[in-house]
Design a protein around this motif. Sequence first.
Motif, PDB file in Angstrom:
ATOM      1  N   ALA A  84       0.441  -1.184  -0.167  1.00 56.31           N
ATOM      2  CA  ALA A  84      -0.130  -0.022  -0.547  1.00 56.31           C
ATOM      3  C   ALA A  84       0.891   1.485   0.261  1.00 56.31           C
ATOM      4  CB  ALA A  84      -1.086   0.389   1.178  1.00 56.31           C
ATOM      5  N   VAL A  85       2.373   1.036   0.360  1.00 57.66           N
ATOM      6  CA  VAL A  85       2.994   2.549   0.787  1.00 57.66           C
ATOM      7  C   VAL A  85       3.521   2.580  -0.131  1.00 57.66           C
ATOM      8  CG1 VAL A  85       4.644   3.304   1.898  1.00 57.66           C
ATOM      9  CG2 VAL A  85       3.311   2.511   3.378  1.00 57.66           C
ATOM     10  N   ASN A  86       3.980   1.619  -0.552  1.00 62.88           N
ATOM     11  CA  ASN A  86       4.668   1.241  -2.549  1.00 62.88           C
ATOM     12  C   ASN A  86       3.131   1.975  -3.223  1.00 62.88           C
ATOM     13  OD1 ASN A  86       7.095   1.422  -1.412  1.00 62.88           O
ATOM     14  ND2 ASN A  86       6.991  -0.569  -1.568  1.00 62.88           N
ATOM     15  N   ARG A  87       2.775   1.404  -3.168  1.00 64.64           N
ATOM     16  CA  ARG A  87       1.711   1.753  -4.092  1.00 64.64           C
ATOM     17  C   ARG A  87       1.379   3.252  -4.542  1.00 64.64           C
ATOM     18  NH1 ARG A  87      -2.199  -1.602  -3.479  1.00 64.64           N
ATOM     19  NH2 ARG A  87      -3.144  -0.165  -2.103  1.00 64.64           N
ATOM     20  N   LEU A  88       1.494   3.713  -2.870  1.00 64.85           N
ATOM     21  CA  LEU A  88       0.185   5.664  -2.918  1.00 64.85           C
ATOM     22  C   LEU A  88       1.507   6.485  -3.657  1.00 64.85           C
ATOM     23  CD1 LEU A  88      -1.238   7.797  -1.584  1.00 64.85           C
ATOM     24  CD2 LEU A  88       0.428   6.913   0.166  1.00 64.85           C
ATOM     25  N   PRO A  94       1.362   9.879  -7.573  1.00 72.62           N
ATOM     26  CA  PRO A  94       1.716  10.401  -8.819  1.00 72.62           C
ATOM     27  C   PRO A  94       0.332  10.880  -9.973  1.00 72.62           C
ATOM     28  CG  PRO A  94       3.498   8.812  -8.281  1.00 72.62           C
ATOM     29  CD  PRO A  94       1.972   8.496  -7.437  1.00 72.62           C
ATOM     30  N   PHE A  95      -0.402   9.678 -10.166  1.00 74.27           N
ATOM     31  CA  PHE A  95      -1.539   9.599 -11.020  1.00 74.27           C
ATOM     32  C   PHE A  95      -2.489  10.807 -11.046  1.00 74.27           C
ATOM     33  CE2 PHE A  95      -5.414   8.120 -12.891  1.00 74.27           C
ATOM     34  CZ  PHE A  95      -5.016   8.012 -14.549  1.00 74.27           C
ATOM     35  N   ILE A  96      -3.099  10.525  -9.557  1.00 71.86           N
ATOM     36  CA  ILE A  96      -4.013  11.345  -9.509  1.00 71.86           C
ATOM     37  C   ILE A  96      -3.779  13.001  -9.416  1.00 71.86           C
ATOM     38  CG2 ILE A  96      -5.818  12.247  -7.552  1.00 71.86           C
ATOM     39  CD1 ILE A  96      -6.934   9.373  -8.845  1.00 71.86           C
ATOM     40  N   ASN A  97      -2.442  13.386  -8.997  1.00 77.42           N
ATOM     41  CA  ASN A  97      -2.517  14.656  -8.568  1.00 77.42           C
ATOM     42  C   ASN A  97      -2.134  15.328  -9.937  1.00 77.42           C
ATOM     43  OD1 ASN A  97      -2.857  14.536  -6.125  1.00 77.42           O
ATOM     44  ND2 ASN A  97      -0.730  14.328  -5.759  1.00 77.42           N
ATOM     45  N   ILE A  98      -1.825  14.216 -10.816  1.00 78.09           N
ATOM     46  CA  ILE A  98      -0.919  14.817 -12.668  1.00 78.09           C
ATOM     47  C   ILE A  98      -2.889  14.981 -12.738  1.00 78.09           C
ATOM     48  CG2 ILE A  98      -1.008  13.894 -14.983  1.00 78.09           C
ATOM     49  CD1 ILE A  98       2.207  12.202 -13.594  1.00 78.09           C
ATOM     50  N   VAL A  99      -3.570  13.995 -12.993  1.00 78.95           N
ATOM     51  CA  VAL A  99      -5.326  14.035 -13.016  1.00 78.95           C
ATOM     52  C   VAL A  99      -5.776  15.536 -12.808  1.00 78.95           C
ATOM     53  CG1 VAL A  99      -7.160  13.265 -13.196  1.00 78.95           C
ATOM     54  CG2 VAL A  99      -5.477  11.601 -13.623  1.00 78.95           C
ATOM     55  N   ALA A 100      -5.714  14.983 -11.245  1.00 78.62           N
ATOM     56  CA  ALA A 100      -5.593  16.629 -10.757  1.00 78.62           C
ATOM     57  C   ALA A 100      -5.445  18.311 -11.473  1.00 78.62           C
ATOM     58  CB  ALA A 100      -5.997  17.199  -9.110  1.00 78.62           C
TER      59      ALA A 100
END
Length: 146
Positions: A84-88, A94-100
């Motif tokens: 979970a930590v590495n996935r986050l 990175p993915f969600i914040n690029i989308v944001a």
Amino acid sequence: MYNIIQTLHSYWAYVVLIVLIIATISAIVKTVGDKEYEANDFRRSLFTLIVSHIQLLIGLVLYFVSPRLQLFGELGMGGVMKDAVNRLYLVEHPFINIVAVALITIGYSKHKKKLTSNAKLKTIAIFYTIALVLFLSRIPWSSWIG
């Protein structure tokens, strides 16, 4: 170098959140109150766009100098996704914040093309609110505040 960039990324995140919250709340309040779009609304939305793009650039540099990036080679994608930590840190954040940031950019671009105050403010309110929710959902709170 990694620690300096990580510290900059963490502190700049406060700036991004504060500016984004101000721009979002202002747009929502003015939309609901049927207020006029003003020069300050343009400045707030532009400043939000600028600080979020700076944060994105800092984050991309941080991502590629991060020692965590080696985990893809060591564990493979499956191994990273199981933790979970590495996935986050390596995928979700990175993915969600690029989308944001993309949503902020789209909202800013679309609002400039609108002709009425209500349409401009509503566009900012919608896109910036979604971006804010996405940002808040993927902040690594345990290491950021703790």
